[in-house]
Design an enzyme around this catalytic site. Structure first.
Site, PDB file in Angstrom:
ATOM      1  N   TYR A  52      53.594 -27.879  10.771  1.00  0.00           N
ATOM      2  CA  TYR A  52      53.554 -27.895   9.310  1.00  0.00           C
ATOM      3  C   TYR A  52      54.368 -29.075   8.779  1.00  0.00           C
ATOM      4  O   TYR A  52      55.579 -29.161   8.983  1.00  0.00           O
ATOM      5  CB  TYR A  52      54.094 -26.598   8.733  1.00  0.00           C
ATOM      6  CG  TYR A  52      53.226 -25.380   8.989  1.00  0.00           C
ATOM      7  CD1 TYR A  52      51.916 -25.505   9.446  1.00  0.00           C
ATOM      8  CD2 TYR A  52      53.704 -24.094   8.771  1.00  0.00           C
ATOM      9  CE1 TYR A  52      51.119 -24.399   9.676  1.00  0.00           C
ATOM     10  CE2 TYR A  52      52.913 -22.985   8.994  1.00  0.00           C
ATOM     11  CZ  TYR A  52      51.625 -23.132   9.446  1.00  0.00           C
ATOM     12  OH  TYR A  52      50.837 -22.029   9.679  1.00  0.00           O
ATOM     13  N   SER A 216      45.709 -17.186   5.003  1.00  0.00           N
ATOM     14  CA  SER A 216      44.774 -17.596   3.946  1.00  0.00           C
ATOM     15  C   SER A 216      44.115 -16.387   3.281  1.00  0.00           C
ATOM     16  O   SER A 216      42.881 -16.286   3.223  1.00  0.00           O
ATOM     17  CB  SER A 216      43.703 -18.542   4.508  1.00  0.00           C
ATOM     18  OG  SER A 216      44.267 -19.798   4.810  1.00  0.00           O
ATOM     19  N   PRO A 217      44.901 -15.461   2.738  1.00  0.00           N
ATOM     20  CA  PRO A 217      44.336 -14.246   2.149  1.00  0.00           C
ATOM     21  C   PRO A 217      43.571 -14.464   0.853  1.00  0.00           C
ATOM     22  O   PRO A 217      42.945 -13.525   0.349  1.00  0.00           O
ATOM     23  CB  PRO A 217      45.575 -13.373   1.910  1.00  0.00           C
ATOM     24  CG  PRO A 217      46.706 -14.340   1.770  1.00  0.00           C
ATOM     25  CD  PRO A 217      46.384 -15.457   2.718  1.00  0.00           C
ATOM     26  N   VAL A 226      39.895 -21.172  -3.048  1.00  0.00           N
ATOM     27  CA  VAL A 226      40.227 -19.773  -3.284  1.00  0.00           C
ATOM     28  C   VAL A 226      39.092 -19.110  -4.051  1.00  0.00           C
ATOM     29  O   VAL A 226      38.381 -19.757  -4.825  1.00  0.00           O
ATOM     30  CB  VAL A 226      41.557 -19.640  -4.065  1.00  0.00           C
ATOM     31  CG1 VAL A 226      42.698 -20.240  -3.271  1.00  0.00           C
ATOM     32  CG2 VAL A 226      41.465 -20.309  -5.441  1.00  0.00           C
TER      33      VAL A 226
END
Length: 306
Positions: A52, A216-217, A226
């Site tokens: 990251y 990644s909900p 999204v």
């Protein structure tokens, strides 16, 4: 915040994990505010990975939280390793050990609470992974282990050599990316939703006390965007907004509560660095959707019932 047992470990963790992948985009004051908000809300589980920000996310986090031994005792740190960006996946003993040392240095800590193997390495030699895990555990550098994006057979292959239990499996899951749920509803049906794309990983993890950590909900597709407030999903957003109004919360809260309602006791990993949106995610821990509401949202996303 409500807590849960992480897999077969002795760790009690918040039901929502704070993902730190985007923290590299914050200034130090904003990062400090973001982390303080999480802690004030009881969200003390922070998810990292060595890739990251090329490692900068771990560094920024350590600086923003002013890492020291007192603070370290109050938080739970998880990181991941195994991806060499753009080149390969690497579960060799040397790479795992070097990756952990790098994360510990950047995070300014002596240990990780959980280490996950990030994406399956086709050249994995489980015996090498076992040697790495043994050394990390005996040295106190890692206390618990898990995987990410692994199917049941890949997990079984690792477990054949490991002494340590695998306590978590981080997998992509959202209302619109719910194939691990849908195929179990369409058993023996001749339609696309009946395709088993992951070897029954949902039930496998439940049977084997492995906590699924959905990443990644809020995403649809693979990082295509999204679904909340997206014109591509009018029926879904209408239903989510309707239920959000009933509970007097935001649509963000309902999207997370839909995952939490599943009896697998999953631990969603947030990805936002917006303080208000983080608070909305955390509020989901106090919402329990009815069975009818859960299925209404599921169907509104275009998922069919046989």
């Amino acid at each position: 915040m409500k807590t849960m047992k992480l897999g077969s470990s002795n760790l009690q963790v918040p039901v929502i994990a704070v993902g730190c992948m985007r923290i590299k985009n914050l200034t130090k004051p904003h990062a400090e505010r973001f982390i303080k908000t999480a802690l004030d809300e009881g969200a003390n589980f922070f998810d990292h990975a060595d890739i990251y920000g090329g490692g900068t996310c771990e560094e920024i986090f350590a600086e923003a939280i002013n890492m020291n031994s007192s603070i370290r005792e109050k938080i739970i740190l998880q990181s991941k390793c195994g991806i060499v960006p753009g080149r390969m996946f690497d579960f060799s003993k040397e790479h795992i050990l070097e990756s952990v040392d790098g994360s510990l240095k950047r995070l300014k800590t002596d240990y990780l609470d959980i280490l996950l193997l990030h994406r399956p390495d086709s050249l994995v030699e489980p015996e090498e992974v076992a040697e790495a895990f043994d050394r990390l555990q005996s040295s106190g550098k890692v206390r618990n282990f898990g995987v990410s994006n692994h199917n049941p057979m890949q997990i079984q292959l690792l477990k054949k050599s490991l002494k340590q239990p695998l306590v978590a499996n981080q997998l992509q899951l959202s209302i619109t990316n719910a194939t691990m749920i849908s195929y179990g509803i369409h058993v023996n049906m001749l339609d696309e939703s009946a395709v088993d794309r992951d070897g029954g990983v949902l039930d496998f993890c439940r049977i084997n006390d492995i906590t699924i950590q959905p990443w990644s909900p809020f995403q649809y597709g693979f990082f295509e965007g999204v679904f909340l407030d997206n014109d591509k999903f009018p029926e879904l957003n209408a239903k989510i907004n309707e239920i959000a109004a009933k509970y007097e919360v935001t649509n963000t809260t309902i999207a997370i509560s839909w995952i939490l309602r599943h009896p697998a006791h999953m631990q969603p990993v947030t990805g936002t660095v917006n303080v208000n949106r983080l608070k909305d995610c955390i509020k989901a821990a106090d919402i329990c959707l009815t069975r009818e509401e859960w299925y209404e949202i599921y169907r509104a996303a275009g998922n069919k019932l046989p």
